[in-house]
Write an enzyme that holds these catalytic residues in place. Structure first.
Site, PDB file in Angstrom:
ATOM      1  NE  ARG A 105     -46.911   8.365  64.591  1.00  0.00           N
ATOM      2  CZ  ARG A 105     -46.853   9.294  65.534  1.00  0.00           C
ATOM      3  NH1 ARG A 105     -46.805   8.929  66.814  1.00  0.00           N
ATOM      4  NH2 ARG A 105     -46.825  10.571  65.220  1.00  0.00           N
ATOM      5  CG  ASN A 301     -52.824   8.719  59.066  1.00  0.00           C
ATOM      6  OD1 ASN A 301     -51.782   9.215  58.660  1.00  0.00           O
ATOM      7  ND2 ASN A 301     -52.865   7.527  59.650  1.00  0.00           N
ATOM      8  CG  HIS A 351     -50.593   9.653  63.322  1.00  0.00           C
ATOM      9  ND1 HIS A 351     -50.509   8.387  63.857  1.00  0.00           N
ATOM     10  CD2 HIS A 351     -50.384  10.504  64.359  1.00  0.00           C
ATOM     11  CE1 HIS A 351     -50.281   8.463  65.151  1.00  0.00           C
ATOM     12  NE2 HIS A 351     -50.192   9.733  65.491  1.00  0.00           N
ATOM     13  CB  CYS A 352     -48.443   6.656  58.260  1.00  0.00           C
ATOM     14  SG  CYS A 352     -50.124   6.025  58.365  1.00  0.00           S
ATOM     15  CG  MET A 353     -45.859  11.477  57.242  1.00  0.00           C
ATOM     16  SD  MET A 353     -46.298  12.210  55.664  1.00  0.00           S
ATOM     17  CE  MET A 353     -44.766  12.974  55.217  1.00  0.00           C
TER      18      MET A 353
END
Length: 361
Positions: A105, A301, A351-353
């Protein structure tokens, strides 16, 4: 402080041929990077690839999965784990590119599309590991590699002659010209990404490269956030005029005041037509602490994919609340809980990945 949600000048927004689609719009695929850097999960790396396998299996039923692996040996290991977890399918494509970390992300490009949804662009931000770490030189190349693989035209935002530093987790779009972000991440001198860049400069960049007509500025993020204020841990669009935001019921918790302040700003914000946003409140999980450190565990997230929403859960009573709220927000999608109690030790979750690649018509 008066909430910042003012429409940008029409001439500024008109310069963009592209717009940043909302996450719930159709995807061609999702980009992921296979985990390998054990320093992100010291003493707890072993379960992480299996969490990834669960994510790949959930996504692969509904869209392509573009999986970045460091080399041939990493691909062999990933294939083995995915096969054992019943997650290896024709939906998964492998790209052998070295990476430092897996937070696609933030290190990847931001895909945009033209107004007819027939041409793909890729905003290639400069990545400097949240202005905090030194091992980011492989990751700094990922955005360009993703763009080339997707056959997307590369856009390089600049300020004062240098490419703009920005992570995808610091912004969220409703697909209709409104963007969410935080002052803590973009305007603070701590972990400063772009020295000298002010609020108005960011707004101009968002208009020119993402097609934004309006920016809603929130204040601070949550405790334990290694990025210093990413918006995808606190507040997300779930529809064009609907915003889901985290709240902390325990008034003594360190997150209570900043989340309450953000809620006040959201309630006062209006879209470009002067319409108030619908605000949906979601309670935080209880503090997740490991090795004496508060971790950025948050239901915000989540990741919206084709026909499925992946939701981080933490074996907490509020897990059920989060799943029910998101089921109401996305009645046409499967709600898939993913246990992130181990994953969050890397200071990031679903969400970060992930990074979505929009589908073209």
């Amino acid at each position: 402080m008066t909430p910042r949600a003012n429409p940008l000048p029409k001439s500024s927004a008109a310069r963009s041929r592209y717009r940043m689609p909302a996450e719930w719009e159709p995807h061609d695929s999702t980009w992921l990077a296979w985990p390998h850097y054990q320093g992100d999960w010291p003493g707890k790396f072993e379960p992480i690839p299996w969490v990834y396998a669960e994510i790949v299996r959930a996504l692969g039923r509904h869209e392509g999965v573009q999986l970045i692996v460091s080399d041939a040996a990493a691909e062999k290991s990933a294939r083995n784990i995915l096969e054992r977890a019943n997650a290896l399918s024709d939906a998964v494509s492998f790209h052998r590119w070295p990476t430092d970390r897996v937070w696609t992300r933030d290190s990847g490009c931001t895909f945009v599309a033209d107004s007819a949804q027939r041409e793909l662009g890729a905003v290639h931000w400069r990545f400097t590991a949240w202005a905090k770490y030194k091992n980011f030189h492989h990751d700094a190349r990922i955005g360009g590699l993703m763009a080339d693989a997707a056959h997307a035209g590369i856009l390089n935002p600049e300020f004062a002659g240098r490419r703009v530093v920005l992570e995808g987790g610091s912004i969220d779009s409703n697909g209709a010209g409104v963007l969410l972000t935080t002052e803590e991440c973009l305007l603070s001198p701590i972990q400063q990404r772009n020295p000298g860049m002010k609020r108005k400069h960011y707004e101009q960049v968002f208009a020119q490269y993402l097609g934004m007509e309006q920016v809603v500025w929130l204040g601070r993020g949550i405790a334990g956030d290694d990025t210093h204020g990413h918006v995808d841990d606190i507040t997300r669009f779930v529809a064009g005029g609907t915003i889901l935001t985290m709240v902390e019921p325990n008034s003594r918790d360190v997150n209570a005041a900043p989340l309450r302040h953000n809620l006040t700003r959201l309630k006062a914000a209006r879209d470009a037509r002067g319409t108030q946003f619908q605000i949906v409140e979601l309670p935080m999980p209880r503090p997740v602490i490991f090795a004496g450190r508060r971790l950025p565990a948050s239901y915000a997230n989540f990741y919206i994919a084709n026909r499925v929403v992946l939701v981080p859960v933490f074996n907490d009573p509020n897990d059920r609340v989060a799943l029910n709220v998101l089921a109401e927000m996305f009645p046409d999608r499967e709600i898939s809980p993913i246990y992130c109690g181990d994953l969050i030790w890397g200071f990031g979750a679903l969400h970060c990945m992930t990074q979505q690649q929009p589908a073209l018509l």
